[in-house]
Design an enzyme around this catalytic site. Structure first.
Site, mmCIF file in Angstrom:
data_model
loop_
_atom_site.group_PDB
_atom_site.id
_atom_site.type_symbol
_atom_site.label_atom_id
_atom_site.label_comp_id
_atom_site.label_asym_id
_atom_site.label_seq_id
_atom_site.Cartn_x
_atom_site.Cartn_y
_atom_site.Cartn_z
ATOM 1 N N HIS A 256 -16.021 39.791 -8.611
ATOM 2 C CA HIS A 256 -16.778 39.994 -9.849
ATOM 3 C C HIS A 256 -18.236 40.318 -9.525
ATOM 4 O O HIS A 256 -18.738 39.945 -8.461
ATOM 5 C CB HIS A 256 -16.771 38.709 -10.687
ATOM 6 C CG HIS A 256 -15.480 38.409 -11.372
ATOM 7 N ND1 HIS A 256 -14.815 37.216 -11.193
ATOM 8 C CD2 HIS A 256 -14.744 39.114 -12.256
ATOM 9 C CE1 HIS A 256 -13.715 37.215 -11.942
ATOM 10 N NE2 HIS A 256 -13.648 38.365 -12.591
ATOM 11 N N CYS B 101 -18.688 30.742 -13.066
ATOM 12 C CA CYS B 101 -17.345 30.909 -13.664
ATOM 13 C C CYS B 101 -16.910 29.690 -14.460
ATOM 14 O O CYS B 101 -16.092 29.794 -15.370
ATOM 15 C CB CYS B 101 -16.279 31.099 -12.600
ATOM 16 S SG CYS B 101 -16.797 31.850 -11.110
HETATM 17 C C1 CIR Z 1 -9.614 34.509 -10.276
HETATM 18 O O1 CIR Z 1 -9.263 35.141 -9.265
HETATM 19 O O2 CIR Z 1 -9.617 35.009 -11.390
HETATM 20 C C2 CIR Z 1 -10.007 33.068 -10.109
HETATM 21 N N1 CIR Z 1 -9.252 32.475 -9.050
HETATM 22 C C3 CIR Z 1 -11.488 32.956 -9.844
HETATM 23 C C4 CIR Z 1 -12.312 33.406 -11.007
HETATM 24 C C5 CIR Z 1 -13.747 33.362 -10.748
HETATM 25 N N2 CIR Z 1 -14.478 33.724 -11.900
HETATM 26 C C6 CIR Z 1 -15.661 34.316 -11.875
HETATM 27 O O3 CIR Z 1 -16.159 34.706 -10.818
HETATM 28 N N3 CIR Z 1 -16.245 34.533 -13.030
#
Ligand code: CIR
Length: 263
Positions: free
Chosen positions: A166, A253
């Protein structure tokens, strides 16, 4: 001036150990430790003077504690995301009833298929929203997002990503023109005008810090980042997110941070 009075988080479920990861070599998150870290994270947020809404775990969605990816909240209204990761797509629907407690119909918009967008790809700098074109956020999602923002008098700037999951995996705004940048973001022309603080490669995960009402929450174990943020003059709060790191999750996140006028 940016200020937050509300934060939404969601407790991790036991299914957290099945979250999507790009780093299986770090091992699976341990639920009991993740809960302790989540408790501490909530305490850090409270120290920043926000009201924290804590939602219950959703076992059917292993990554659902990463609420940031379900919605983007601006000073004009909320945009429900359409997460690009198949196993996460339903998380936005689960979040919507909570968003409706803060915003009425007129102030809730949606990113719809074939558009995809995850909030981790969106970085707010005042009224400008940088959005990463990534494996999770596609061109059509960005088009819809830009159109909604424009309708609200806000600006959208697309940033193509090459390497990271991201946008905010590698770049985070700390207000006052200060920006933490790592890897591919160090040289991106989009961020030229900011006071860039370069995060060394071995501390890249530490680039994901969050500014909350003048304080900056920094993950534990990234001393160069911590010192750099202190040197900028911020009060620093350090907290351990190592269990979330195992599945590519960082500080940003784990929460949705926003302002709503209260009467
Ligand atoms: C994913 O791969 O979607 C989750 N394991 C981690 C999400 C992390 N979110 C973010 O960076 N906003």
């Amino acid at each position: 001036m940016t200020k937050f009075n509300h934060v939404i988080v969601r407790r991790p479920g036991k299914s957290l150990c099945d979250g999507i990861t790009s780093a299986p070599e770090l091992g699976k998150p341990i639920y009991e430790k993740a809960i302790v870290q989540h408790d501490a994270y909530i305490e850090c947020l409270k120290q920043c003077g926000v009201e924290v809404t804590v939602l219950p775990a959703l076992e059917e969605y292993p990554d659902s504690c990463f609420v940031e990816d379900t919605c983007v909240i601006t000073r004009k209204g909320a945009i429900m995301d359409n997460p690009g990761a198949g196993s996460r797509n339903g998380e936005a629907k689960e979040m919507e009833p909570t968003i409706r407690k803060f915003f009425d119909d007129e102030h809730i918009k949606h990113i719809v298929a074939p558009g995809t967008l995850e909030g981790g790809d969106v970085m707010m700098v005042g009224d400008t929203f940088y959005v990463g074109k990534s494996a999770r956020t596609n061109e059509e999602g960005i088009r819809q997002f830009a159109e909604i923002l424009e309708g609200w008098g806000l600006k959208c700037v697309e940033v193509p990503l090459e390497l990271v999951l991201h946008l905010k995996t590698g770049v985070n705004y700390l207000e006052n023109n200060n920006m933490l940048v790592s890897g591919e973001f160090i040289t991106k022309p989009e961020f030229e005008q900011y006071n860039k603080v370069i995060v060394p490669e071995e501390e890249a995960y530490g680039a994901n810090c969050i500014w909350v009402n003048g304080k900056v929450i920094v993950p534990e174990g990234y001393p160069t980042v911590e010192q750099a943020v202190r040197d900028l003059g911020y009060e620093v709060i350090v907290t351990d997110t190592s269990e979330y790191r195992k599945i590519d999750g960082g500080l940003s996140c784990l929460s949705l941070r926003f302002w709503v006028d209260e009467d």
